[in-house]
Structures are given as C-alpha cells and as structure tokens.
Design a protein around this motif. Structure first.
Motif, PDB file in Angstrom:
ATOM      1  N   GLU A 191       0.837  -1.215   0.000  1.00 56.95           N
ATOM      2  CA  GLU A 191       0.000   0.000   0.000  1.00 56.95           C
ATOM      3  C   GLU A 191       0.867   1.259   0.000  1.00 56.95           C
ATOM      4  O   GLU A 191       0.584   2.224  -0.710  1.00 56.95           O
ATOM      5  N   GLN A 192       1.912   1.218   0.814  1.00 58.80           N
ATOM      6  CA  GLN A 192       2.834   2.362   0.882  1.00 58.80           C
ATOM      7  C   GLN A 192       3.546   2.566  -0.455  1.00 58.80           C
ATOM      8  O   GLN A 192       3.737   3.696  -0.908  1.00 58.80           O
ATOM      9  N   LEU A 193       3.898   1.445  -1.063  1.00 58.85           N
ATOM     10  CA  LEU A 193       4.584   1.499  -2.359  1.00 58.85           C
ATOM     11  C   LEU A 193       3.693   2.152  -3.417  1.00 58.85           C
ATOM     12  O   LEU A 193       4.121   3.061  -4.136  1.00 58.85           O
ATOM     13  N   VAL A 194       2.445   1.698  -3.468  1.00 56.71           N
ATOM     14  CA  VAL A 194       1.500   2.249  -4.457  1.00 56.71           C
ATOM     15  C   VAL A 194       1.261   3.738  -4.191  1.00 56.71           C
ATOM     16  O   VAL A 194       1.197   4.548  -5.118  1.00 56.71           O
ATOM     17  N   LYS A 195       1.170   4.078  -2.911  1.00 49.20           N
ATOM     18  CA  LYS A 195       0.962   5.487  -2.542  1.00 49.20           C
ATOM     19  C   LYS A 195       2.126   6.349  -3.050  1.00 49.20           C
ATOM     20  O   LYS A 195       1.929   7.421  -3.614  1.00 49.20           O
ATOM     21  N   ARG A 196       3.345   5.822  -2.856  1.00 48.86           N
ATOM     22  CA  ARG A 196       4.530   6.565  -3.329  1.00 48.86           C
ATOM     23  C   ARG A 196       4.536   6.662  -4.851  1.00 48.86           C
ATOM     24  O   ARG A 196       4.874   7.693  -5.422  1.00 48.86           O
ATOM     25  N   GLN A 197       4.183   5.552  -5.487  1.00 50.13           N
ATOM     26  CA  GLN A 197       4.161   5.548  -6.955  1.00 50.13           C
ATOM     27  C   GLN A 197       3.150   6.568  -7.491  1.00 50.13           C
ATOM     28  O   GLN A 197       3.429   7.288  -8.445  1.00 50.13           O
ATOM     29  N   LYS A 198       1.986   6.626  -6.847  1.00 52.25           N
ATOM     30  CA  LYS A 198       0.962   7.586  -7.285  1.00 52.25           C
ATOM     31  C   LYS A 198       1.436   9.022  -7.078  1.00 52.25           C
ATOM     32  O   LYS A 198       1.145   9.905  -7.884  1.00 52.25           O
ATOM     33  N   TYR A 199       2.170   9.215  -5.993  1.00 57.89           N
ATOM     34  CA  TYR A 199       2.714  10.553  -5.735  1.00 57.89           C
ATOM     35  C   TYR A 199       3.700  10.939  -6.840  1.00 57.89           C
ATOM     36  O   TYR A 199       3.688  12.068  -7.343  1.00 57.89           O
ATOM     37  N   VAL A 200       4.537   9.982  -7.214  1.00 63.92           N
ATOM     38  CA  VAL A 200       5.519  10.234  -8.279  1.00 63.92           C
ATOM     39  C   VAL A 200       4.804  10.501  -9.606  1.00 63.92           C
ATOM     40  O   VAL A 200       5.196  11.390 -10.364  1.00 63.92           O
ATOM     41  N   ILE A 201       3.727   9.755  -9.865  1.00 66.01           N
ATOM     42  CA  ILE A 201       2.945   9.974 -11.097  1.00 66.01           C
ATOM     43  C   ILE A 201       2.445  11.419 -11.140  1.00 66.01           C
ATOM     44  O   ILE A 201       2.617  12.124 -12.135  1.00 66.01           O
ATOM     45  N   ASP A 202       1.829  11.846 -10.037  1.00 64.05           N
ATOM     46  CA  ASP A 202       1.280  13.214  -9.981  1.00 64.05           C
ATOM     47  C   ASP A 202       2.375  14.261 -10.153  1.00 64.05           C
ATOM     48  O   ASP A 202       2.203  15.246 -10.876  1.00 64.05           O
ATOM     49  N   LEU A 203       3.486  14.030  -9.480  1.00 59.50           N
ATOM     50  CA  LEU A 203       4.596  14.985  -9.547  1.00 59.50           C
ATOM     51  C   LEU A 203       5.173  15.054 -10.961  1.00 59.50           C
ATOM     52  O   LEU A 203       5.390  16.141 -11.509  1.00 59.50           O
ATOM     53  N   ALA A 204       5.391  13.883 -11.542  1.00 61.24           N
ATOM     54  CA  ALA A 204       5.959  13.835 -12.897  1.00 61.24           C
ATOM     55  C   ALA A 204       5.000  14.460 -13.906  1.00 61.24           C
ATOM     56  O   ALA A 204       5.409  15.239 -14.777  1.00 61.24           O
ATOM     57  N   TYR A 205       3.714  14.139 -13.760  1.00 62.79           N
ATOM     58  CA  TYR A 205       2.709  14.665 -14.696  1.00 62.79           C
ATOM     59  C   TYR A 205       2.613  16.188 -14.595  1.00 62.79           C
ATOM     60  O   TYR A 205       2.631  16.890 -15.609  1.00 62.79           O
ATOM     61  N   SER A 206       2.531  16.685 -13.365  1.00 58.13           N
ATOM     62  CA  SER A 206       2.381  18.142 -13.199  1.00 58.13           C
ATOM     63  C   SER A 206       3.643  18.880 -13.653  1.00 58.13           C
ATOM     64  O   SER A 206       3.563  19.977 -14.211  1.00 58.13           O
ATOM     65  N   THR A 207       4.800  18.254 -13.438  1.00 62.20           N
ATOM     66  CA  THR A 207       6.056  18.859 -13.907  1.00 62.20           C
ATOM     67  C   THR A 207       6.057  18.951 -15.433  1.00 62.20           C
ATOM     68  O   THR A 207       6.377  19.998 -16.011  1.00 62.20           O
ATOM     69  N   ALA A 208       5.674  17.852 -16.067  1.00 62.25           N
ATOM     70  CA  ALA A 208       5.622  17.829 -17.538  1.00 62.25           C
ATOM     71  C   ALA A 208       4.616  18.853 -18.060  1.00 62.25           C
ATOM     72  O   ALA A 208       4.875  19.564 -19.034  1.00 62.25           O
ATOM     73  N   GLN A 209       3.487  18.930 -17.374  1.00 65.50           N
ATOM     74  CA  GLN A 209       2.431  19.866 -17.795  1.00 65.50           C
ATOM     75  C   GLN A 209       2.921  21.319 -17.711  1.00 65.50           C
ATOM     76  O   GLN A 209       2.655  22.127 -18.604  1.00 65.50           O
ATOM     77  N   GLU A 210       3.647  21.610 -16.648  1.00 63.04           N
ATOM     78  CA  GLU A 210       4.191  22.970 -16.496  1.00 63.04           C
ATOM     79  C   GLU A 210       5.162  23.300 -17.626  1.00 63.04           C
ATOM     80  O   GLU A 210       5.142  24.398 -18.174  1.00 63.04           O
ATOM     81  N   PHE A 211       6.011  22.328 -17.952  1.00 69.02           N
ATOM     82  CA  PHE A 211       6.950  22.541 -19.062  1.00 69.02           C
ATOM     83  C   PHE A 211       6.198  22.812 -20.365  1.00 69.02           C
ATOM     84  O   PHE A 211       6.552  23.713 -21.122  1.00 69.02           O
ATOM     85  N   VAL A 212       5.159  22.025 -20.611  1.00 72.05           N
ATOM     86  CA  VAL A 212       4.379  22.197 -21.848  1.00 72.05           C
ATOM     87  C   VAL A 212       3.734  23.584 -21.877  1.00 72.05           C
ATOM     88  O   VAL A 212       3.777  24.284 -22.890  1.00 72.05           O
ATOM     89  N   LEU A 213       3.151  23.977 -20.747  1.00 74.56           N
ATOM     90  CA  LEU A 213       2.511  25.296 -20.679  1.00 74.56           C
ATOM     91  C   LEU A 213       3.516  26.424 -20.895  1.00 74.56           C
ATOM     92  O   LEU A 213       3.177  27.474 -21.430  1.00 74.56           O
ATOM     93  N   ASP A 214       4.756  26.174 -20.473  1.00 78.20           N
ATOM     94  CA  ASP A 214       5.812  27.180 -20.671  1.00 78.20           C
ATOM     95  C   ASP A 214       6.435  27.099 -22.061  1.00 78.20           C
ATOM     96  O   ASP A 214       7.383  27.826 -22.362  1.00 78.20           O
ATOM     97  N   GLY A 215       5.927  26.176 -22.877  1.00 73.83           N
ATOM     98  CA  GLY A 215       6.467  26.020 -24.229  1.00 73.83           C
ATOM     99  C   GLY A 215       7.773  25.241 -24.278  1.00 73.83           C
ATOM    100  O   GLY A 215       8.445  25.200 -25.307  1.00 73.83           O
ATOM    101  N   LYS A 216       8.138  24.598 -23.153  1.00 72.51           N
ATOM    102  CA  LYS A 216       9.388  23.810 -23.109  1.00 72.51           C
ATOM    103  C   LYS A 216       9.057  22.338 -23.360  1.00 72.51           C
ATOM    104  O   LYS A 216       9.108  21.503 -22.450  1.00 72.51           O
TER     105      LYS A 216
END
Length: 327
Positions: free
Chosen positions: A41-66
């Motif tokens: 459960e802890q592992l999945v929780k961490r993985q989901k956190y990483v998914i959200d972090l990676a996705y939002s980071t990528a989204q910010e780059f896209v919005l910035d045109g990077k």
C-alpha cells in the motif's frame, strides 16, 4: 545519450530521485501478510505521488512552451502509471496525451502520433470512459491534425470535443471554450477570418460570463465576511473557483485572443476591450493585482473611446475592487 540523460535529470530526477529509492527497494522476504500488505500500500501510494509529480512537472513545461524538457517527466508519469494501473488502463491516457503534446511541440510528429494512437485505442476499449477524457483525446487529436496541416480532420475532432463538452457541461461552459479557441485557430490558419473572429468572440463571451459571476460571488463573500480578504483560503469562497489547470488555460487562451485582436489589420476595439476586461477579472481572481489593474485600465480607456459604453460601469467597479486590495 548524454544529452537525453541531462534533460531527464533536469526535468524530473532532481525532484523524485529520493522518492525512487524506497520504490525501487524490494520488500524483505520475512514479512507477515499484514506487513507485506501495508508495504505494498505504501509502495503504491509513493508511486501515485511520483505519477502526480511527474505529470504536473511535464504539464508545467508544456505550458511554458518547453516541450523537449517535458518529455522525460511525462515518460516517468507513463512508466509509473503502467506499473500501478497496468498497460491497458484508462489511467494511462492523460500521460499519453501529454507525451503526444510534448512530442508534437518538440517537432517529433511520428512519435506524437504513436502516443495518440495508444490513447485512442485505450479510450475505445473503455466503454465508461469519462467525457472529460474523451474531450481531451479529441482535442489532442485535433491539435495534432492541425499541426500536420490536416485542417478538415482537425475541425472534425475539435467539433467532437465541443459537442461532448457542451452536452455534458452546457453550451456556454468554460469546458467548451478551449475547443472553440482551437477551432478558431484552425480557421485563422485557413484565413477564414469571419468564422475565426466569431469563434474568438465566443471564447471571450464564455469567459466574460463565467468570470463576471465569479467576481460578483467573490464580492458578496467579502461583503458578508469583512474579516476575509481575497487572499483568504476559505472553502466557501473557493467552491466556484477554477482549477489551476483551468486558470492556466484561461490565461494562455485569453492572452492569445488579445494578441490576435491587437495585431489584427482590421481593428475591433470593442472586442479588444472585452478581452481586456475579461483578463482583468481573471487576474483579479487569481490575485495578480498589478496585471489586473493594467488590463482594467487599458479596457477602461478603450471603452471610453467607443460609442457604446455599457461596460464602462462594470470595468470601473472592477478597478475599484482591484485598487481596494493591497497589491
């Protein structure tokens, strides 16, 4: 290669390398069933956190045109989404769409096409796929077709996006505005300016109505609770607020419309003033008061020169609200 690794590191590893250690460490063998279950459960929780972090980071780059910088982060989001949800899950679609957008923006159209095909395949195999995700897919396909210069196909997908969004959220909903905006851009590129202009006006009107209501609601809350400020985080005050993604989209879309209005060979000052008013409200609600004031003053000055000045009072009142807040 070295360049890719560097981009990967800059983009996302820096943020998640510490989080990856427990994820990549296998559970000890001699654990009770409860301990193992808790560990998973802890592992999945961490993985989901990483998914959200990676996705939002990528989204910010896209919005910035990077777009290039967004790709490694989006790949991390996809990789961990696959581990958590399986390779055919609808949960992978946002990552695929983001990868497609980033790839297309970076000039890798064949790669973008592959990601879109994957997303489309998953959506087609998911009967209960949410309307929001279907809209996103059609919008992504529309933008991809437009990037390829296939305008008819682009308009087909964008029409689907608008149809689905308006059927679910309403014809004048902010959820439909993005589809109208991208459709306007396609007509603009085809030099069909009458259609493009009417669609840009539609986008402006949708946001004008929504933001006017939001400003009025905000004002009522502030009047009924004088101890509150625009900056107070309050559940009641934030119920009707836009999501961060909607805010980012609104800022991007409306500034693009403003640029088009200001650079048009045939000026439409009433339309320009309307976009400026909308942006002033948007910046006011997102607490960027200097920007709100700048847009508001521009709108006010422009409307003063027009024969029809109905919006002068509303803009003037907004400027009072803006100036009454500490910037």
């Amino acid at each position: 290669d070295e360049d890719h690794q560097k981009a990967d590191w800059v983009s996302i590893h820096k943020q998640i390398c510490q989080l990856l250690i427990p994820i990549r460490t296998s559970l000890p063998g001699l654990l009770s069933e409860n301990e193992r279950k808790h560990g998973m459960e802890q592992l999945v929780k961490r993985q989901k956190y990483v998914i959200d972090l990676a996705y939002s980071t990528a989204q910010e780059f896209v919005l910035d045109g990077k777009h290039k910088e967004a790709i490694p982060a989006a790949l991390h989001a996809l990789r961990f989404s696959t581990e958590v949800y399986g390779s055919n899950s609808v949960q992978l679609v946002p990552a695929y769409l983001l990868l497609a957008e980033a790839s297309a923006g970076a000039g890798h159209l064949p790669q973008a096409s592959k990601y879109l095909s994957q997303a489309e395949w998953i959506v087609l195999r998911t009967p209960d796929c949410s309307v929001t995700l279907q809209c996103k897919l059609h919008r992504s396909l529309g933008l991809f077709c437009a990037a390829e210069g296939n305008f008819d196909r682009a308009l087909y997908h964008l029409a689907n996006d608008i149809y689905l969004a308006s059927s679910t959220f309403g014809l004048e909903s902010i959820e439909t505005s993005g589809g109208y905006f991208h459709m306007a851009n396609v007509f603009f590129r085809q030099n069909k300016m009458d259609v493009a202009n009417s669609l840009y006006a539609k986008v402006t009107d949708i946001w004008h109505a929504f933001l006017l209501k939001s400003v009025q609601a905000q004002e009522q809350i502030l009047e009924s609770q004088p101890e509150m400020s625009l900056f107070t985080e309050d559940k009641e005050a934030s119920e009707d607020r836009m999501t961060e993604a909607q805010q980012a989209e609104a800022i991007r879309v409306l500034n693009a419309v403003l640029d088009i209005r200001e650079q048009a060979p045939k000026q439409r000052p009433e339309e320009t003033a309307r976009v400026l008013h909308v942006l002033a409200m948007l910046y006011y609600l997102t607490m960027d008061l200097p920007k709100a004031g700048e847009m508001g003053v521009k709108a006010f000055d422009l409307v003063k020169q027009l024969p029809q000045q109905e919006s002068l009072g509303a803009i003037g009142h907004l400027l009072e609200l803006i100036n009454s807040k500490p910037s």
